[in-house]
Design an enzyme around this catalytic site. Structure first.
Site, PDB file in Angstrom:
ATOM      1  N   LYS A 124       0.831  -1.198   0.000  1.00 48.87           N
ATOM      2  CA  LYS A 124       0.000   0.000   0.000  1.00 48.87           C
ATOM      3  C   LYS A 124       0.871   1.256   0.000  1.00 48.87           C
ATOM      4  CE  LYS A 124      -2.771   2.819   3.013  1.00 48.87           C
ATOM      5  NZ  LYS A 124      -3.165   3.053   4.404  1.00 48.87           N
ATOM      6  N   ASP A 142      -6.790   0.874   0.696  1.00 46.72           N
ATOM      7  CA  ASP A 142      -6.896   0.938   2.149  1.00 46.72           C
ATOM      8  C   ASP A 142      -8.299   0.506   2.562  1.00 46.72           C
ATOM      9  OD1 ASP A 142      -8.538   3.041   1.482  1.00 46.72           O
ATOM     10  OD2 ASP A 142      -7.536   4.515   2.748  1.00 46.72           O
TER      11      ASP A 142
END
Length: 214
Positions: A124, A142
């Site tokens: 991420k 997310d």
């Protein structure tokens, strides 16, 4: 999990997002690629507002890996102790700074594999940096995107990798650069976890979510 929406519906959704906010921006403060890496690494299990508050003074005195190493771990901790897991995050920041100096000449690498090899930097974080700094259409999934993607049908998936793949496969290429920012902001402020604000939603009529609020 909603069913995958068709191409034309997804294009209409992102056309509306674009009309509402043509140039969406990430909300983490940074001044260069290095401070962006640090900010995103610090943001795990923390709010962007909290990270910005902690890094406001920090980045004025340590905006390169060399300066961060000179600052030292204990001083770093004093700056970020309001952030969750700050001791472990401080260790990772110091380790990644050392690697950047020793292996990359103090520069942040621009490949996902190299970024992911840094302590405290996962997929991420790497995707956020690739997207925000180098403008590569990487998708940082997310909790907000995961929730929105599965509720709406824009990019459903059982895990973050599946959702990331659904974004890349189903969102039109001309919207890919800003796709994750539009979805994060929509999930953060409208498609919230509890009591989503469906009445104020730009895409209410297109969304697959069965439990829409009034």
């Amino acid at each position: 999990m909603a069913k995958q929406l068709d191409y034309h519906t997804i294009r209409e959704i992102f056309t509306r997002f674009h009309a509402s906010e043509p140039e969406p921006k990430g909300e983490l403060d940074h001044v260069n690629a290095y401070t962006l890496v640090v900010a995103v690494a610090l943001s795990a299990q923390a709010t962007d507002v909290g990270v910005n508050r902690a890094t406001h003074a920090l980045f004025k005195i340590a905006d390169t890996p060399e300066k961060m190493l000179a600052l030292g771990e204990e001083v770093l901790i004093e700056h970020i102790k309001t952030i969750g897991l700050y001791r472990n995050k401080a260790k990772n920041v110091m380790k990644l700074s050392k690697i950047l100096v020793e292996e990359y000449g103090g520069e942040v690498p621009c490949s996902r594999a190299a970024l992911e090899s840094l302590p405290g930097v996962g997929r991420k974080t790497a995707n956020v940096v690739l997207n925000m700094w180098w403008h590569y259409p990487a998708q940082a999934v997310d909790t907000h995107i995961f929730r929105f993607g599965n509720r709406s049908g824009v990019c459903p998936g059982k895990d973050v990798v599946a959702v990331e793949r659904a974004i890349e496969d189903n969102i039109p290429v001309d919207f890919q650069q800003h796709a994750h920012h539009w979805m994060i902001l929509h999930g953060r402020y409208t498609c919230v976890a509890r009591k989503p604000k469906c009445g104020a939603c730009l895409i209410r009529d297109l969304c697959q979510f069965e439990e829409k609020t009034l």
